[in-house]
Each structure stands twice: as structure tokens, then as C-alpha cells.
Design a protein around this motif. Structure first.
Motif, PDB file in Angstrom:
ATOM      1  N   ALA A  48     -16.510   8.236 -61.073  1.00 34.21           N
ATOM      2  CA  ALA A  48     -17.503   8.151 -62.139  1.00 34.21           C
ATOM      3  C   ALA A  48     -18.893   8.130 -61.538  1.00 34.21           C
ATOM      4  O   ALA A  48     -19.253   7.210 -60.823  1.00 34.21           O
ATOM      5  N   PRO A  49     -19.675   9.156 -61.843  1.00 36.07           N
ATOM      6  CA  PRO A  49     -20.979   9.277 -61.203  1.00 36.07           C
ATOM      7  C   PRO A  49     -21.918   8.117 -61.545  1.00 36.07           C
ATOM      8  O   PRO A  49     -22.881   7.894 -60.835  1.00 36.07           O
ATOM      9  N   HIS A  50     -21.618   7.399 -62.648  1.00 41.61           N
ATOM     10  CA  HIS A  50     -22.531   6.318 -63.000  1.00 41.61           C
ATOM     11  C   HIS A  50     -22.244   5.057 -62.209  1.00 41.61           C
ATOM     12  O   HIS A  50     -22.935   4.068 -62.330  1.00 41.61           O
ATOM     13  N   HIS A  52     -30.400  15.964 -64.769  1.00 45.89           N
ATOM     14  CA  HIS A  52     -29.016  15.730 -65.159  1.00 45.89           C
ATOM     15  C   HIS A  52     -28.940  14.666 -66.259  1.00 45.89           C
ATOM     16  O   HIS A  52     -28.299  14.853 -67.293  1.00 45.89           O
ATOM     17  N   ARG A  89     -30.340  15.887 -69.480  1.00 45.72           N
ATOM     18  CA  ARG A  89     -29.435  16.812 -70.149  1.00 45.72           C
ATOM     19  C   ARG A  89     -28.334  16.065 -70.890  1.00 45.72           C
ATOM     20  O   ARG A  89     -27.985  16.380 -72.021  1.00 45.72           O
ATOM     21  N   LEU A  90     -27.797  15.036 -70.226  1.00 43.75           N
ATOM     22  CA  LEU A  90     -26.751  14.227 -70.859  1.00 43.75           C
ATOM     23  C   LEU A  90     -27.280  13.561 -72.127  1.00 43.75           C
ATOM     24  O   LEU A  90     -26.560  13.401 -73.099  1.00 43.75           O
ATOM     25  N   GLU A 115     -19.890  21.829 -69.023  1.00 38.81           N
ATOM     26  CA  GLU A 115     -20.721  21.292 -67.955  1.00 38.81           C
ATOM     27  C   GLU A 115     -20.826  19.775 -68.121  1.00 38.81           C
ATOM     28  O   GLU A 115     -20.989  19.287 -69.228  1.00 38.81           O
ATOM     29  N   HIS A 116     -20.722  19.071 -67.051  1.00 36.20           N
ATOM     30  CA  HIS A 116     -20.837  17.608 -67.054  1.00 36.20           C
ATOM     31  C   HIS A 116     -19.790  16.957 -67.934  1.00 36.20           C
ATOM     32  O   HIS A 116     -19.947  15.836 -68.375  1.00 36.20           O
ATOM     33  N   HIS A 120     -17.162  15.555 -67.480  1.00 33.32           N
ATOM     34  CA  HIS A 120     -16.536  14.307 -67.061  1.00 33.32           C
ATOM     35  C   HIS A 120     -17.542  13.198 -66.774  1.00 33.32           C
ATOM     36  O   HIS A 120     -17.191  12.154 -66.273  1.00 33.32           O
ATOM     37  N   ASP A 121     -18.791  13.465 -67.121  1.00 34.07           N
ATOM     38  CA  ASP A 121     -19.775  12.411 -66.926  1.00 34.07           C
ATOM     39  C   ASP A 121     -19.818  11.568 -68.191  1.00 34.07           C
ATOM     40  O   ASP A 121     -20.758  11.635 -68.974  1.00 34.07           O
TER      41      ASP A 121
END
Ligand SMILES: [Zn+2]
Lengths: 149, 486
Positions: free
Chosen positions: A42-44, A63, A66-67, B269-270, B272-273
Motif C-alpha cells: 500500500a503506497p500510503h 499523483h 489525481r487521486l 490507472e492507480h 490499487h491506490d
């Protein structure tokens, strides 16, 4: 249409506790989680996607923007880069504390087990439901085409 | 080189609660007009407060117990963030690292009798999403319509360990899992209607290798057969790639039912974030042991236990026991009939035969479930009472059964009305025998000359004359006596 659904308000069904049990008490081992859930993926999580002790890169900011579906100008990206890095630095300071013996805080309220009984109550009229819809078609909300998965 | 498949399944099962997971809107969205079971909570309006449905939590814990899971001392809900129009809030309330159930197993039996233990990683609770309809309007513009009714209904996710090795094992696992959910009464388990959905993770590795290969996730399979076919296809596709020395990319592929192949899905895109974090609006669930035991006590007998009891206590064959427990309602029907039986458990075998053969063939022919079967368990039992008392032969009982199915009337009523009661009165049977012998002197002579087959011929004549009502054992005995004596 702020709803008057007070009936859904908590019925205190269980005991309260001032300490939320630590993660270990749940019997959750780090090996439990499959790839989709693993902390390390998990990148967070610290150490995974973001570099903690250094400044955020421009790409990190883009990034995150964008999220959050935010469009930032170049100037804003630069400003956020500084401000977000500062926030992370504060956490870096906190991270130096030894919290080995401190249970993680998942909740700031000392309540547990707030449940409802499974009894239906009236929903809202469809006109109220769709009142804030940017576009309506019949009794549906209409949105731009969504790619089929 | 030979490869083996490593398969893990993720099942999403809708729970049969009356209300949604976090609000009191009706969960019966299937037949509801669009956006009619919606409130500010499931619409994700700011300032609203979700409150968890107790029954959904009970159902999930029960499922965990049935799968031999550990029920942790506490669990919590988390937000899983991703932007997609089927999520009204921009996140889904799910469970991340403290689910309601962990570390269980389900044992499947392969056709050759081998038993395989399939680990269950976790069972957790989350909310379903809104339904999207994809349309193109008159001007040719593609757009999507949203029906929020399904959003917020409770969804239970059951994740297996990558312990499955063949498509057949995957199918057996799913069938058994669904049977357990149906026995527990927590989910309808209907795959075609989407109340029981399955995604599969599959990778290949050389036989003997212990490390895992690149994992491919397969979606869009909406029947047991399609799961089996999709996995078979994927094994062939990946084997082919590996044999040509190519790498298998980790990706998500969709099963295309009518074409019979999988196709790579445009990776979001992304995707899995998800940035999971604890749901601040829902306090943790502390599960004391008394709660767990209360639920355990409420659990019905599960298929494996039932099957074993049928074999050991009721003396049924392996096959009969399996057939009866395959469907919960069939087992219930059997048990209700048995409970009504004056012959007690002694009738188990006969009832099992009638249900497995006669009842099931009507169900198959009519395409109905046993709930809708016109002959109720007590009625079937009454028919068997008539057989056991000698009032009906098994052959005539079959005709009566057919009439019962057609008319919905009781066995006794049909027997009386049509005068079908078996003739067990010696005098009447003897009259028929005398008549048959008088009309067929040749047969009588043949028998006395040693042609024993002639007895069967005369027996047939007697049965015909009595329209099959003469008690067959009695007729045969009296006929032999008569032929032997004079
Ligand atoms: Zn609602």
C-alpha cells in the motif's frame, strides 16, 4: 436534503471501552493479508510509495492530486510540494517516538458496538434523492459514459 | 515441462438482510423502481452517520464459524477509496486489516474420494455498489445511468488461500461454499442473479516448484460452469505462453462467456491506490465470546454433519446421503417426511428413494424447486403408509403418486376414489386365480409338466383381471399352492 434519519442513530448495544484493543489482539498477523491487502504494497504506508524523510517530488504531488481529482496549476503543485513535505516532516518527528507499547488509535471516541436492528424504514422520495443530481434521466442519475470494466 | 495451476477464489455473497448495511433502507432492490430505496446515508450525503446492521454482522460471524474461522476479539471497518460512479461516497466501507473472521478452511471431496482442505484467509463485510446502466441516446452519445438502490446493501467477501489446483476443485469449492451459505440462510447464493459472485486468481508454475508465478485475476464469470471454463481456458493460455518462453504479465482479465475466452482489461490507472483508512464514523466491533457462542448455538446442522448423520444414524448409503443434503430444502423435505413417519427411521431408505428418484424427476421435468412441489412431505409419508400396510403395491403407489402430483389430492383420497386399494383378501384373490386357471388350461398343464414359466403367465393374468390391485406376494403364494395341490 439533510435527512432526518435519527432513527438510524446509534443504539448503544454493547459495552464501551476506553482503549481500543491493539492490532495484535485481533489475531491479525502480518502474514494474514494477501497481496491486495498487504501493508507493504500500500503506497500510503510509510516506506512504500512515498519517501518520508525527504521532500515530496513533483510526481508525488501530481499523483495525490489525481487521486483526489484535483487539477493543480504549476504554481499550486510547487506550493503543495512544499506544504505537504512540511507535514510529512512533522510526522517524521513523531515517528522517532517509541510507540512499541502504545496501541494504535483507530478511533478517538471510546465507543464500541453501535448497531441497528435490521428493521426497514421508509427511504426518501425519488425526487428528493435526485434533487442534487447534475443530470437526471427518468428516475436515474445520468453521468458521462463510464467505461465497462 | 508440466505446469500446475495455483488458484485462489474471492467470493462476494449478498446477505439476505431486510435492510442495507449502514442505513435502514430496504435491501430488496431487485424489483424496486430505480432510486426508490435510497436515503441520504446510502447516497453519501455529507453529515450523515452510518450505523452497522447487527444482523449482517451476525450472518458474517456465523459464516466464519461454519468455515472454521477464528473470530477475533474485535474488528473494524475501513474506507477503501476509489473514484468510480458506482460509489456514491467516493469510497466503499469495507474491512482492511481487522476483518470479522480469519484463518478458516473448507474441505472438498473429489470424485475419486480424495479430500482436499482449502484454506480460508478471511471473511469480511462491506457494502455493495450502485448499478450502472450503459446507454447510447438518440444522438449517438454514450452515457451511463445510475440506480443507487443496490448501493449500501451488505456484501460478504470470502477469500480463499491459493490452495486450489484444478478448475474442478474450484467448482467443487464454490458449490460447497454456496451450500453452506444456503444452509445458514445468510445468502440466496444465486450466481446468475449476482447474489453470489466469484473472481479467481490464477498462476502457473512448473510441477514441483513452490514459488508462485505471476498472478492473473479473472472477472465476469457468472455461473459455476463459466468459472470452470474460464480457468481451463486460462491454464491453456498461460501454458502456451510459458512453453513459448514468454512471460505472463500480472493483470486482470475478463471472461467473455459467449466467445469462451478471457481478454485483458484496460488496467485502471492507480486502481490499487485505495488509501484504506479506519472509518471514523463506525466504532470498532468488540466480539465477546458470549456473542460468538450465542451465534454458534443458533447455527443449523451443516451439510457435512447432516450427511454423516444420514449415513451413520439413518443407515443411508453414501450416494443417498449426498443426494439429499445437496440442497438444503430437499434435506428439510426428507426430514419432515421422516418426522411424520409412523415407521420411524425405518422408513428413511424408502423415503430417500422416493425423493431422489420420483420427486426429483418431477422437479427436473417441471423445472421447479422442491418448495413448489405439490406433494408435501406428510403427503408422501401417507402414501408410504399405504404401501407398508399392504393397501398399495409399489407399482400402484407410483400411479397414485403421479395422480397426487397432478391433482394435489391426498393418496388416501385417490385410492378410495379410484378403487385402487390393494386386494389382500384371500377369497377374492382365489376367485381371480380360479378364473385364470379355468381360462388357461394349457398353462396349468405346462406348469404341471415342469414349465415353471407358466406360473408367471398365470400370475400376469390374475394381475390383469384385478387391474393390478391383487397383492402380488399373496397372489404368488396362493397361485403356487393352487397349482401344486390339484
Ligand atoms: Zn439508505
Amino acid at each position: 436534503m439533510a435527512g432526518d434519519n435519527k432513527g438510524d442513530r446509534a443504539k448503544q448495544n454493547g459495552r464501551t471501552s476506553s482503549t481500543i484493543p491493539p492490532r495484535a489482539a485481533a489475531g491479525v498477523s502480518d502474514g494474514l493479508l494477501d497481496e491486495g491487502y498487504a501493508w507493504t504494497d500500500a503506497p500510503h504506508r510509510p516506506g512504500a510509495g512515498y519517501t518520508w524523510s525527504m521532500s515530496l517530488t513533483r510526481d508525488d504531488v501530481l499523483h495525490v492530486a489525481r487521486l483526489a481529482r484535483l487539477g493543480l496549476t504549476d504554481e499550486e503543485v510547487e506550493r503543495m510540494q512544499g506544504q505537504l513535505s512540511l507535514i510529512l516532516e512533522q510526522f517524521e518527528t513523531l515517528r522517532r517516538l517509541d510507540t512499541e507499547q502504545v496501541p494504535p488509535t483507530f478511533q478517538v471516541f471510546a465507543t464500541t458496538n453501535v448497531f441497528r436492528d435490521d428493521e426497514p424504514r421508509p427511504s426518501f422520495p425519488v425526487d428528493d434523492v435526485l434533487q442534487n443530481a447534475p443530470l437526471r434521466e427518468g428516475d436515474y442519475l445520468r453521468v458521462r459514459a463510464v467505461l465497462e470494466e | 515441462m508440466r505446469y500446475e495451476a495455483v488458484i485462489g477464489l474471492e467470493v462476494h455473497a449478498q446477505l439476505v438482510t431486510k435492510t442495507k448495511m449502514f442505513c435502514s433502507c430496504s435491501a430488496a432492490y431487485a424489483d424496486a423502481p430505480p432510486n426508490s430505496t435510497v436515503c441520504p446515508i446510502c447516497l453519501g450525503m455529507p453529515g450523515t452517520l452510518p450505523v452497522a446492521n447487527k444482523r449482517a454482522i451476525d450472518f458474517t460471524i456465523m459464516t466464519g464459524l461454519a468455515l472454521g474461522c477464528t473470530i477475533p476479539e474485535w474488528a473494524k471497518f475501513d474506507r477503501k477509496n476509489y473514484p468510480y460512479p458506482d460509489l456514491m461516497k467516493g469510497y466503499q466501507i469495507s474491512q482492511y486489516d481487522a476483518p470479522l473472521c480469519i484463518n478458516g478452511a473448507l474441505t472438498i471431496s473429489l470424485p475419486d474420494g480424495t479430500r482436499r482442505r482449502i484454506g480460508i484467509t478471511r471473511v469480511h463485510l462491506e457494502e455493495d455498489t450502485a448499478r450502472l446502466l450503459h446507454r447510447v441516446d438518440a444522438s449517438g452519445e454514450a452515457h451511463s445511468l445510475i440506480d443507487v438502490n443496490r448501493a449500501g446493501t451488505p456484501l460478504m467477501e470470502i477469500v480463499s488461500e491459493p490452495d486450489l489446483r484444478t478448475p474442478e476443485e474450484a467448482k467443487l469449492y464454490l458449490q460447497k461454499l454456496r451450500r453452506i451459505l444456503r444452509y445458514l440462510g445468510v445468502s440466496s447464493g444465486n450466481m446468475e442473479e449476482g447474489s453470489f459472485r466469484c473472481d479467481a486468481n490464477i498462476s502457473l508454475r512448473p510441477v514441483g516448484e513452490t514459488a508462485f508465478g505471476a498472478k492473473v485475476e479473472i472477472k465476469n464469470m457468472n455461473s459455476f460452469a463459466s468459472v470452470e471454463r474460464a480457468l481451463e481456458y486460462e491454464i491453456a493460455r498461460q501454458t502456451d505462453l510459458l512453453e513459448r518462453g514468454e512471460r505472463i504479465p500480472q493483470e486482470t482479465r475478463g471472461w467473455v462467456e459467449d466467445k469462451g475466452y478471457t481478454v485483458g482489461q484496460r488496467s485502471k490507472e492507480h486502481a490499487h491506490d485505495y488509501r484504506y483508512f479506519p472509518e471514523p464514523d463506525l466504532p470498532p466491533v468488540v466480539i465477546d465470546r458470549a456473542w460468538v457462542e450465542r451465534l454458534r448455538a443458533q447455527m443449523p446442522e451443516l451439510p457435512d454433519e447432516k450427511e454423516q448423520r444420514y449415513r451413520t444414524v439413518l443407515g443411508l448409503s453414501d450416494y443417498d446421503a449426498k443426494q439429499l443434503v445437496a440442497d438444503r430444502r430437499t434435506a428439510e423435505y426428507f426430514e419432515q417426511a421422516l418426522a411424520a413417519s409412523s415407521a420411524g427411521n425405518g422408513r428413511a431408505k424408502a423415503l430417500a428413494n422416493w425423493i431422489i428418484n420420483d420427486v426429483n424427476s418431477v422437479l427436473n421435468a417441471r423445472g421447479i424447486e422442491i418448495d413448489a412441489f405439490p406433494v408435501r412431505p406428510e403427503g408422501l409419508n401417507e402414501l408410504l403408509d399405504l404401501v407398508d400396510s399392504g393397501a398399495l403395491s409399489v407399482k400402484i403407489a407410483r400411479d397414485v403418486f403421479a395422480r397426487m402430483v397432478e391433482t394435489g389430492r391426498s393418496a388416501t383420497a385417490i385410492v378410495e376414489e379410484q378403487g385402487l386399494r390393494q386386494i389382500s383378501d384371500d377369497t377374492i384373490v382365489l376367485q381371480a386365480i380360479d378364473a385364470a386357471m379355468a381360462e388357461n388350461p394349457k398353462a396349468v398343464e405346462d406348469f404341471r409338466a415342469g414349465k415353471t414359466a407358466a406360473l408367471d403367465f398365470l400370475f400376469g393374468k390374475v394381475m390383469k383381471a384385478t387391474r393390478g390391485k391383487a397383492n402380488p406376494q399373496l397372489t404368488r403364494r396362493l397361485l403356487s399352492e393352487k397349482l401344486g395341490s390339484s
